[in-house]
Design an enzyme around this catalytic site. Structure first.
Site, PDB file in Angstrom:
ATOM      1  N   HIS A 298     -64.084  -2.245 -12.205  1.00 58.88           N
ATOM      2  CA  HIS A 298     -63.684  -1.452 -13.380  1.00 58.88           C
ATOM      3  C   HIS A 298     -64.869  -0.769 -14.045  1.00 58.88           C
ATOM      4  CE1 HIS A 298     -59.724  -3.080 -12.928  1.00 58.88           C
ATOM      5  NE2 HIS A 298     -60.152  -4.313 -13.116  1.00 58.88           N
TER       6      HIS A 298
ATOM      7  N   ARG B 101     -70.680   6.326 -28.824  1.00 56.91           N
ATOM      8  CA  ARG B 101     -72.104   6.268 -28.467  1.00 56.91           C
ATOM      9  C   ARG B 101     -72.376   7.290 -27.375  1.00 56.91           C
ATOM     10  NH1 ARG B 101     -71.506   3.878 -23.351  1.00 56.91           N
ATOM     11  NH2 ARG B 101     -69.747   2.461 -23.199  1.00 56.91           N
TER      12      ARG B 101
ATOM     13  N   GLU C 140     -51.763  -4.501 -21.511  1.00 60.04           N
ATOM     14  CA  GLU C 140     -51.457  -3.105 -21.218  1.00 60.04           C
ATOM     15  C   GLU C 140     -50.707  -3.021 -19.906  1.00 60.04           C
ATOM     16  OE1 GLU C 140     -55.008  -0.663 -20.921  1.00 60.04           O
ATOM     17  OE2 GLU C 140     -55.117  -0.558 -23.091  1.00 60.04           O
TER      18      GLU C 140
ATOM     19  N   LYS D  55     -60.504  -2.248 -29.101  1.00 61.78           N
ATOM     20  CA  LYS D  55     -59.510  -1.490 -28.334  1.00 61.78           C
ATOM     21  C   LYS D  55     -58.125  -1.522 -28.969  1.00 61.78           C
ATOM     22  CE  LYS D  55     -61.834  -2.288 -23.925  1.00 61.78           C
ATOM     23  NZ  LYS D  55     -62.527  -1.089 -23.566  1.00 61.78           N
TER      24      LYS D  55
HETATM   25  P1  ADP Z   1     -64.361  -0.702 -20.664  1.00 59.49           P
HETATM   26  O1  ADP Z   1     -64.490  -0.827 -22.126  1.00 59.49           O
HETATM   27  O2  ADP Z   1     -64.802  -1.892 -19.912  1.00 59.49           O
HETATM   28  O3  ADP Z   1     -64.907   0.584 -20.176  1.00 59.49           O
HETATM   29  P2  ADP Z   1     -61.720   0.496 -20.278  1.00 59.49           P
HETATM   30  O4  ADP Z   1     -60.517   0.171 -21.078  1.00 59.49           O
HETATM   31  O5  ADP Z   1     -62.369   1.792 -20.532  1.00 59.49           O
HETATM   32  O6  ADP Z   1     -62.766  -0.674 -20.436  1.00 59.49           O
HETATM   33  O7  ADP Z   1     -61.332   0.390 -18.752  1.00 59.49           O
HETATM   34  C1  ADP Z   1     -62.274   0.437 -17.699  1.00 59.49           C
HETATM   35  C2  ADP Z   1     -61.568   0.796 -16.392  1.00 59.49           C
HETATM   36  O8  ADP Z   1     -60.555  -0.171 -16.077  1.00 59.49           O
HETATM   37  C3  ADP Z   1     -60.828   2.115 -16.425  1.00 59.49           C
HETATM   38  O9  ADP Z   1     -61.667   3.203 -16.145  1.00 59.49           O
HETATM   39  C4  ADP Z   1     -59.779   1.918 -15.352  1.00 59.49           C
HETATM   40  O10 ADP Z   1     -60.296   2.101 -14.068  1.00 59.49           O
HETATM   41  C5  ADP Z   1     -59.416   0.457 -15.524  1.00 59.49           C
HETATM   42  N1  ADP Z   1     -58.275   0.325 -16.446  1.00 59.49           N
HETATM   43  C6  ADP Z   1     -58.337   0.027 -17.759  1.00 59.49           C
HETATM   44  N2  ADP Z   1     -57.111  -0.026 -18.300  1.00 59.49           N
HETATM   45  C7  ADP Z   1     -56.252   0.265 -17.316  1.00 59.49           C
HETATM   46  C8  ADP Z   1     -54.825   0.330 -17.218  1.00 59.49           C
HETATM   47  N3  ADP Z   1     -54.055   0.097 -18.264  1.00 59.49           N
HETATM   48  N4  ADP Z   1     -54.276   0.636 -16.022  1.00 59.49           N
HETATM   49  C9  ADP Z   1     -55.042   0.862 -14.940  1.00 59.49           C
HETATM   50  N5  ADP Z   1     -56.377   0.775 -14.947  1.00 59.49           N
HETATM   51  C10 ADP Z   1     -56.986   0.484 -16.119  1.00 59.49           C
HETATM   52  P1  ADP Z   2     -70.264   4.127 -19.910  1.00 60.97           P
HETATM   53  O1  ADP Z   2     -69.099   3.678 -20.756  1.00 60.97           O
HETATM   54  O2  ADP Z   2     -71.352   4.782 -20.669  1.00 60.97           O
HETATM   55  O3  ADP Z   2     -69.808   4.844 -18.737  1.00 60.97           O
HETATM   56  P2  ADP Z   2     -70.667   1.410 -18.949  1.00 60.97           P
HETATM   57  O4  ADP Z   2     -69.277   0.996 -19.284  1.00 60.97           O
HETATM   58  O5  ADP Z   2     -71.108   1.293 -17.553  1.00 60.97           O
HETATM   59  O6  ADP Z   2     -71.003   2.876 -19.393  1.00 60.97           O
HETATM   60  O7  ADP Z   2     -71.651   0.593 -19.897  1.00 60.97           O
HETATM   61  C1  ADP Z   2     -73.018   0.915 -19.999  1.00 60.97           C
HETATM   62  C2  ADP Z   2     -73.805  -0.303 -20.391  1.00 60.97           C
HETATM   63  O8  ADP Z   2     -73.380  -0.765 -21.654  1.00 60.97           O
HETATM   64  C3  ADP Z   2     -73.672  -1.479 -19.466  1.00 60.97           C
HETATM   65  O9  ADP Z   2     -74.897  -2.171 -19.469  1.00 60.97           O
HETATM   66  C4  ADP Z   2     -72.591  -2.291 -20.088  1.00 60.97           C
HETATM   67  O10 ADP Z   2     -72.672  -3.634 -19.695  1.00 60.97           O
HETATM   68  C5  ADP Z   2     -72.878  -2.090 -21.550  1.00 60.97           C
HETATM   69  N1  ADP Z   2     -71.688  -2.146 -22.406  1.00 60.97           N
HETATM   70  C6  ADP Z   2     -70.718  -1.226 -22.485  1.00 60.97           C
HETATM   71  N2  ADP Z   2     -69.795  -1.565 -23.422  1.00 60.97           N
HETATM   72  C7  ADP Z   2     -70.209  -2.742 -23.949  1.00 60.97           C
HETATM   73  C8  ADP Z   2     -69.695  -3.626 -24.964  1.00 60.97           C
HETATM   74  N3  ADP Z   2     -68.568  -3.384 -25.627  1.00 60.97           N
HETATM   75  N4  ADP Z   2     -70.404  -4.735 -25.237  1.00 60.97           N
HETATM   76  C9  ADP Z   2     -71.538  -4.997 -24.568  1.00 60.97           C
HETATM   77  N5  ADP Z   2     -72.068  -4.218 -23.632  1.00 60.97           N
HETATM   78  C10 ADP Z   2     -71.426  -3.114 -23.307  1.00 60.97           C
HETATM   79 MG    MG Z   3     -64.276   2.427 -20.860  1.00 61.64          MG
END
Ligand code: ADP
Ligand code: ADP
Ligand code: MG
Length: 478
Positions: free
Chosen positions: A236, A295, A201, A117
């Site tokens: 989240h 992906r 962030e 990230k």
């Molecule tokens: P992941 O890799 O787990 O998907 P993300 O960075 O995409 O992580 O964040 C997942 C969720 O967490 C976002 O969809 C949002 O709801 C919340 N989130 C992440 N970063 C922020 C932020 N800076 N401010 C508010 N909500 C956040």
């Molecule tokens: P999407 O981003 O496709 O909306 P999710 O964030 O819900 O989906 O993740 C889908 C699946 O992949 C879940 O089983 C989650 O735990 C796994 N996953 C997502 N990102 C990672 C990561 N960076 N490392 C390990 N597992 C991950």
């Molecule tokens: Mg995400």
């Protein structure tokens, strides 16, 4: 491309989705099973299956040397990683490339650049894309996090740079919160992702999660397939997704701006597969780059439903340098509205995983419904894997029609023997804010649909259980 042997290093509904696409395109789908999966349903859709020995993910789905041995032994030409596991792993994509095995995903450099990230935010920034204010890279200490907190203003979010699936992040409202949470988030990051690095962030309040689907080929063409709104989340992680976004609504200028920004991000890393650029959109409609998922995503079907483009098939085709199904951005149009509900083996009120054995399964769906799943009667849901069992997807002429169809469909989805979040989805579909399209990522914490899950549903479920067992004894419906 025809006849190529493709190993699917995944399980559950996504392995089934990929196997179906491979079979349709005339490739050989090769599935895997591990020692802690009994009768994995995805194998039924694969033309061949091979054993990946081991009892935990480290020994199996995450074990690159073991997977490479299988690839060599079974003369595999290509690998589809699905989502999670090794799908965004730089070492895996590089190892495959070195062995001349096709990775059905982007080139290893794009995986590397968008995988972490902190690096991806830097790239987005350089491409002139607004990013969420915060640290420019990894932060080393509590003191550094506090310094940043004071600079950008609270609340802030501590976030694992290697994170995913909503894990490894915690909001902090003051210095004390940072001191209390810093090492806990580091530990969670290390145990879940094998890497403890964190970034800071600004924690944006009541934002919208809006993401743009990208599809790119190996000739430098990058297309977008419009946006998805995924603001209904718990911990989240998304549980309801829809396309197009009700928050963007009819604001075509905003839609164009966010979609074109996503294309710019993808072009910055020479992206050459299906992928998603995720944004946070604040209440004032300003949007910020969040991350790029290199992906196929869980919620890809809603984009397939509104565009008519098969994302998985096209992702496979570009990996083999075959032309995409369409010729230009103008060929891609939004038609209608699609909504997806993630069906998970979890308590509908606590929203915590609830493994167990499925005893009954029955479906009766109206027109316009698609159910991508890995459920069958007697299937045991174990705590070893993600609790998501499937996705109930509706396509309607309008958003109202899609909601109506989904509400009808979910009454016709009977999964018995385990707890699921179906009763929670029923409350959400009936809830006024959701029906009006007025919701943000704070929906679950503000509206609390989980508190409105009726006990009556449990009684109803008991009644239906009896019916489902009877159905099962009659042969069941798969
Ligand atoms: P992941 O890799 O787990 O998907 P993300 O960075 O995409 O992580 O964040 C997942 C969720 O967490 C976002 O969809 C949002 O709801 C919340 N989130 C992440 N970063 C922020 C932020 N800076 N401010 C508010 N909500 C956040
Ligand atoms: P999407 O981003 O496709 O909306 P999710 O964030 O819900 O989906 O993740 C889908 C699946 O992949 C879940 O089983 C989650 O735990 C796994 N996953 C997502 N990102 C990672 C990561 N960076 N490392 C390990 N597992 C991950
Ligand atoms: Mg995400």
């Amino acid at each position: 491309m025809k006849g190529k042997r493709v190993l699917i290093i995944n399980r559950g509904e996504i392995a089934i989705r990929i196997a179906k696409a491979l079979n349709e395109l005339g490739l050989v789908s090769v599935g895997v099973w591990t020692d802690n999966e009994t009768e994995p349903p995805h194998l039924e859709y694969c033309q061949e299956w091979v054993h990946l020995s081991g009892n935990n993910n480290k020994e199996t789905y995450l074990n690159i040397p073991k997977i490479m041995k299988l690839i060599e032994h079974y003369k595999i030409d290509a690998v589809h990683p699905g989502y999670g596991f090794l799908s965004e792993n730089r070492e895996f994509s590089e190892t495959l490339a070195a062995k001349g095995v096709t990775f059905i995903g982007p080139n290893p450099i794009a995986v590397h650049k968008m995988g972490a990230k902190d690096i991806s935010k830097q790239i987005a920034k350089e491409a002139g894309v607004p990013v969420v204010p915060g640290s420019t890279g990894e932060i080393e200490s509590v003191e550094e996090a506090i310094k940043l907190g004071n600079e950008i203003g609270y609340p802030i979010l501590l976030k694992a740079v290697a994170g995913g699936g909503g894990k490894g992040m915690r909001p902090c409202y003051n210095e004390k919160d940072i001191k209390e949470n810093f090492s806990a988030v580091q530990r969670e990051a290390l145990s879940s992702f094998g890497y403890a690095g964190l970034l800071v962030e600004k924690y944006i309040l009541n934002p919208h999660h809006i993401e743009v689907q990208i599809l790119a080929d190996k000739k430098g063409n990058v297309y977008h397939l419009f946006e998805r709104e995924c603001s209904i989340q718990r911990r989240h992680q998304k549980i309801v997704e829809e396309a197009p976004s009700p928050f963007i609504g009819t604001d075509e200028a905003l839609r164009k701006a966010i979609c074109e920004t996503a294309v710019r991000c993808a072009k910055a890393v020479n992206y050459d597969s299906a992928g998603t650029v995720e944004f946070i959109m604040a209440e004032d409609k300003k949007f910020y780059f969040l991350e790029m998922n290199t992906r196929i995503q869980v919620e890809h079907p809603i984009t397939e439903e509104i565009t008519g483009i098969d994302l998985v098939a096209n992702m496979i085709k570009v990996a083999f340098d075959q032309p995409l199904d369409f010729k230009s951005q103008e060929d891609i149009k939004i038609q209608g509205h699609s909504i997806e509900l993630r069906i998970c083996a979890e308590d509908p009120i606590t929203m915590l995983p609830a493994p167990g054995k499925i005893v009954g399964f029955e479906t009766t769906f109206p027109q316009g419904i698609r159910f991508d799943h890995c459920i069958y009667p007697k299937f045991t849901v174990t705590p070893d894997f993600d609790p998501m069992l499937g996705k109930l997807i509706a396509k309607g002429f309008s958003r109202d029609v899609a909601i109506r169809k989904l509400r009808n469909a979910i009454d016709g989805l009977i999964i018995d023997g385990i707890k699921t979040n179906i009763p929670l989805h029923k409350v959400i579909l009936d809830e006024e804010n959701f029906k009006n399209g007025h919701y943000s990522t704070s929906y679950i914490s503000l509206i609390k649909p989980q508190e409105k899950v009726l006990v009556k549903e449990e009684i109803k479920s008991f009644m239906l259980k009896v019916a489902a067992i009877e159905m099962n004894q009659l042969g069941g419906v798969k």
